[in-house]
Design a protein around this motif. Sequence first.
Motif, PDB file in Angstrom:
ATOM      1  N   GLY A  15       0.819  -1.210   0.000  1.00  0.00           N
ATOM      2  CA  GLY A  15       0.000   0.000   0.000  1.00  0.00           C
ATOM      3  C   GLY A  15       0.849   1.255   0.000  1.00  0.00           C
ATOM      4  N   TYR A  16       2.002   1.182  -0.707  1.00  0.00           N
ATOM      5  CA  TYR A  16       2.979   2.280  -0.670  1.00  0.00           C
ATOM      6  C   TYR A  16       2.532   3.417  -1.593  1.00  0.00           C
ATOM      7  CZ  TYR A  16       7.593   4.519  -0.679  1.00  0.00           C
ATOM      8  OH  TYR A  16       8.635   5.401  -0.527  1.00  0.00           O
ATOM      9  N   LYS A  17       2.376   4.590  -1.005  1.00  0.00           N
ATOM     10  CA  LYS A  17       1.947   5.765  -1.762  1.00  0.00           C
ATOM     11  C   LYS A  17       2.470   7.014  -1.077  1.00  0.00           C
ATOM     12  CE  LYS A  17      -2.220   7.862  -3.735  1.00  0.00           C
ATOM     13  NZ  LYS A  17      -3.696   7.795  -3.816  1.00  0.00           N
ATOM     14  N   ASP A  18       3.018   7.913  -1.868  1.00  0.00           N
ATOM     15  CA  ASP A  18       3.562   9.171  -1.337  1.00  0.00           C
ATOM     16  C   ASP A  18       4.542   8.907  -0.190  1.00  0.00           C
ATOM     17  OD1 ASP A  18       1.946  10.618  -3.113  1.00  0.00           O
ATOM     18  OD2 ASP A  18       0.283  10.626  -1.700  1.00  0.00           O
ATOM     19  N   GLU A  19       5.422   7.905  -0.423  1.00  0.00           N
ATOM     20  CA  GLU A  19       6.481   7.536   0.521  1.00  0.00           C
ATOM     21  C   GLU A  19       5.936   7.062   1.864  1.00  0.00           C
ATOM     22  OE1 GLU A  19       9.398  10.636   0.771  1.00  0.00           O
ATOM     23  OE2 GLU A  19       9.847  10.579  -1.357  1.00  0.00           O
ATOM     24  N   THR A  20       4.698   6.567   1.858  1.00  0.00           N
ATOM     25  CA  THR A  20       4.074   6.058   3.081  1.00  0.00           C
ATOM     26  C   THR A  20       3.555   4.649   2.832  1.00  0.00           C
ATOM     27  OG1 THR A  20       3.389   8.281   3.718  1.00  0.00           O
ATOM     28  CG2 THR A  20       2.258   6.445   4.792  1.00  0.00           C
ATOM     29  N   ILE A  21       3.774   3.750   3.793  1.00  0.00           N
ATOM     30  CA  ILE A  21       3.280   2.384   3.694  1.00  0.00           C
ATOM     31  C   ILE A  21       1.872   2.317   4.260  1.00  0.00           C
ATOM     32  CG2 ILE A  21       3.601   0.019   4.535  1.00  0.00           C
ATOM     33  CD1 ILE A  21       6.592   0.482   4.408  1.00  0.00           C
ATOM     34  N   GLY A  22       0.988   1.615   3.548  1.00  0.00           N
ATOM     35  CA  GLY A  22      -0.407   1.521   3.946  1.00  0.00           C
ATOM     36  C   GLY A  22      -0.627   0.649   5.179  1.00  0.00           C
TER      37      GLY A  22
END
Length: 207
Positions: free
Chosen positions: A133-140
């Motif tokens: 869920g990696y998006k905008d350098e953040t893990i979901g």
Amino acid sequence: MRLPKHIGIIPDGNRRWAKGQGMDKSEGYGHGISPGMSLYRMCRELGIGEMSFYGFTTDNTKRPSAQRQAFTRACVAAVEELAKEDASLLVLGNTKSPMFPQELLPFTARHDFGKGGMKINFLVNYSWEWDLGYKDETIGPGLKTAEVSRIDLIIRWGGRRRLSGFLPVQSVYSDFYVVDDYWPDFKREHVEDALKWYAAQDITLGG
């Protein structure tokens, strides 16, 4: 001999094999189906409980259209062949993308063929970013492949020494064995050698 409970398979080298045979690169993928079935049957006979196969990644879909269509057809054909056997299939990948083959949607929930048995996890249109869920350098918040167990041994054909984003969480303590031959040149000896090598390793899981 101590055997791994879960084996990961990276079947690389299809395009290089095709080029060496004087074929178009796209023709190599179809020649990877028979090796996959041979490997499945071999591991079933050995009593391996779970296998994870790399089908194709979201990065692979950037390849030319002929290649993209060829490896998609090969993945669908592989499932059609597996459907004739006894196995428990789970297809994992980004189903929201148009690159995911619609024929495989029914198998995104685990499905038993025949009497069921060995768990087969088939990564199709897969990426580690999707998985985590990696998006905008953040893990979901949740791992999309949470049903897949930790991998004991990964075997990669084609001579390349990299994971290429293959199930990064489950691979965290995997032993990694490389076969220099291309995937369409699969031989039982490749796996026999890998298993002998694995049995000789000191498995500590960091302890």
